[in-house]
Scaffold this motif. Structure first.
Motif, PDB file in Angstrom:
ATOM      1  N   LEU A 437      21.541  63.804  28.751  1.00 18.51           N
ATOM      2  CA  LEU A 437      21.720  62.561  29.565  1.00 18.51           C
ATOM      3  C   LEU A 437      22.862  62.860  30.408  1.00 18.51           C
ATOM      4  N   TYR A 475      17.406  62.794  31.338  1.00 15.37           N
ATOM      5  CA  TYR A 475      17.712  61.299  31.540  1.00 15.37           C
ATOM      6  C   TYR A 475      18.888  61.155  32.668  1.00 15.37           C
ATOM      7  N   VAL A 477      21.601  58.706  34.003  1.00 18.68           N
ATOM      8  CA  VAL A 477      22.372  57.615  33.654  1.00 18.68           C
ATOM      9  C   VAL A 477      23.130  57.540  34.903  1.00 18.68           C
ATOM     10  N   ALA A 486      19.629  54.688  27.419  1.00 20.68           N
ATOM     11  CA  ALA A 486      19.100  55.877  27.247  1.00 20.68           C
ATOM     12  C   ALA A 486      19.253  56.668  26.000  1.00 20.68           C
ATOM     13  N   ARG A 489      16.394  55.244  24.106  1.00 21.82           N
ATOM     14  CA  ARG A 489      14.880  55.537  24.725  1.00 21.82           C
ATOM     15  C   ARG A 489      14.806  57.349  23.948  1.00 21.82           C
TER      16      ARG A 489
END
Length: 537
Positions: A437, A475, A477, A486, A489
């Motif tokens: 992330l 991901y 962010v 996030a 997910r």
């Protein structure tokens, strides 16, 4: 959602031991004891599939599995049982031999109380007694009976779609039972489509599976630990193994496991409910025979790795809240651990099922001192995940950071001792999945001492590359307020992981790259995501 390279995958591989027995039929009044003992790894996973009859199961204190299979007349039907060694345990299936008449086959099985158990039948009844580490029971049309000790720690969810759930724990019978007993450390999930489910508490110490027709006790020999192979050392290929009833079954492996998630190309949402026939698997363009299929119900070890360098002090509350959202979204059977880092990595919480303690430790997280050493921290997390051999599970590491290791040009600080290229290779060999992330922390550089724009770009690119090497998802962010979403997910994606196993048709170890491709043949627009291959070292 990952495929380990041969160096790890073949070490986690498994051999199909087809149990064929040549024995006289025995009636239920026979004085001969018949059964099979199977050495079982501590904390291993056990899946039992019987589409042709009932399953009677019980947890016990022994360190091995004891199995019997009988026909309607009580005659032994062990010749219809297939035992496969899976990633971290065994799969036991009942099959009908070609040319033989279809007849009921009932299984009776005992397993260690440290086992993670999944039992599945079509129209057969299931009886489960005791409290294993975790248990999932699924029956399409049969009744399910669960007996638990009065003093137990279980998190129970039972659903009967068309039947009834009956229990002293309910004020009145219904279709759903959801209750937490004690500290709830043992997840129990029970589902029946058309049958009834009965959940009861008992202090009865009798042993319904003990077979003593001739006054003898069930054998309890001292069993050695399951033999293991070193990483990268393939176990020998073994042919069909003939054993006598009562023997101890030891199995080796030469199957490769593919762990992958399936998503819809248009919506990017996970696809669940697929069967083995929905998958086609290819290695270097050659279709491989799928020998085992597992759905996404097996639990994970989830390790959160969180960047808490000094610059996060003003947003620490948001980071804590996002991590707690992740904990709330994860399945009750998933163990979660937390590692934070800046100058060095720190274990905030080891892997645990105790959500209350975990949330308390997350609430106490604080920023850390020192230059950001992201690569060393991720390497530390991989090492931590491999220490839980006592109760091994599938593993996922979820890294949250802006990617700015101090070793990147344009970033102030010492940086990690482990070079980025070495970390990338380590992640590629990691027998787990890595999600990243990336948090956007870029600001305008007003002096040479500020982090430069090209450093932010490098951090972004490397976080994305790490997710690709780890078979996970990257991901972005943009705002810290989006971090919790996030995390959720990631949990949803992990819930779509399937496991396929095959024996590679090319058995040479030439060190060359083997490309893996998996097609979803039944669902238009569905794609499989995971590592793209391995080096055959």
């Amino acid at each position: 959602m990952y495929f380990g390279p041969l160096k790890r995958v073949i070490a986690a591989l498994f051999f199909v031991a087809l149990l064929t027995f040549s024995c006289l039929a025995q009636t239920s009044t026979s004085s001969e004891y018949s059964g099979v003992q199977i050495e079982f790894p501590a904390g291993g996973q056990l899946r039992v599939v019987n589409e042709f009859g009932d399953v009677t199961a019980e947890s016990w204190s022994q360190k091995y599995v004891y199995l019997m299979a009988n026909g309607a007349s009580g005659s032994s039907r062990l010749s219809s049982v297939v035992i496969e060694q899976a990633n971290q345990g065994f799969v036991i299936r009942v099959v009908q031999r070609p040319g033989s008449p279809v007849a009921p086959i009932n299984l009776s099985i005992k397993f260690p109380d440290s086992a993670q158990v999944e039992i599945e039948t079509s129209n057969g009844q299931v009886s489960l007694r005791g409290v294993p580490e975790s248990a999932t029971v699924k029956s399409a049309g049969g009744d399910v009976k669960v007996e638990l000790p009065e003093l137990t720690n279980a998190d129970i969810v039972a659903r009967a779609t068309k039947g009834l759930v009956m229990s002293e724990l309910l004020s009145e019978n219904g279709h759903v039972l959801q209750v937490r007993l004690g500290n709830g450390t043992h997840p129990l999930r029970v589902n029946s489509e058309t049958g009834n489910i009965t959940v009861s508490l008992t202090n009865d110490s009798s042993d319904p599976l003990r077979v003593e027709p001739s006054g003898r006790k069930s054998p309890e020999p001292a069993l050695s630990e399951v033999p293991t192979k070193g990483a990268g050392t393939p176990a020998p290929v073994l042919d069909t193994q003939e054993v006598d009833e009562g023997d101890v079954v030891r199995v080796d492996s030469q199957l490769a496991t593919v762990n992958l998630s399936v998503v819809d190309r248009e919506t990017n949402r996970g696809v669940v409910g697929l069967a083995q026939s929905d998958f086609k698997l290819y290695e270097n363009g050659t279709e491989q025979q799928i020998l085992q299929f597992d759905s996404s119900s097996a639990p994970f070890d989830l390790l959160l790795v969180i960047d808490l360098s000094g610059s996060t002090r003003d947003v620490l509350k948001l980071i804590r809240a996002a991590a707690q959202r992740f904990v709330a979204a994860a399945r009750p059977s998933d163990r979660i651990g937390v590692v934070t880092f800046a100058g060095q990595a720190t274990v905030v919480s080891p892997l645990t099922l105790d959500r209350q303690t975990l949330n308390a430790r997350i609430s106490a997280m604080d920023t850390a001192a020192g230059d950001t050493k992201l690569y060393d921290a991720l390497d530390f997390a991989v090492n931590q995940s491999q220490k839980s051999a006592k109760n091994p599970r599938r593993t996922a590491i979820i890294l949250m950071s802006d990617g700015l290791d101090g070793s990147i040009p344009g970033v102030q600080g010492d940086g990690s001792k482990l070079p980025y290229k070495d970390l990338l290779s380590r992640i590629g060999e990691f027998d787990g999945v890595v999600y990243t992330l990336w948090l956007d922390t870029e600001y305008e550089a007003l002096s040479p001492l500020d982090t430069q724009p090209e450093a932010f770009d490098a951090g972004y690119d490397r976080m994305k590359e790490l997710a690709g090497a780890g078979g996970g998802v990257f991901y972005e962010v943009e705002r810290l307020e989006d971090l919790a979403g996030a995390y959720e997910r990631v949990v949803a994606d992990l819930g779509t992981v399937y496991s396929l196993a095959y024996r590679p048709s090319d058995k040479t170890r030439d060190g060359k790259w083997r490309a893996i491709r998996v097609n979803i043949v039944s669902r238009a627009g569905a794609i499989a995501r995971g590592k793209r291959g391995y080096y055959a070292n």
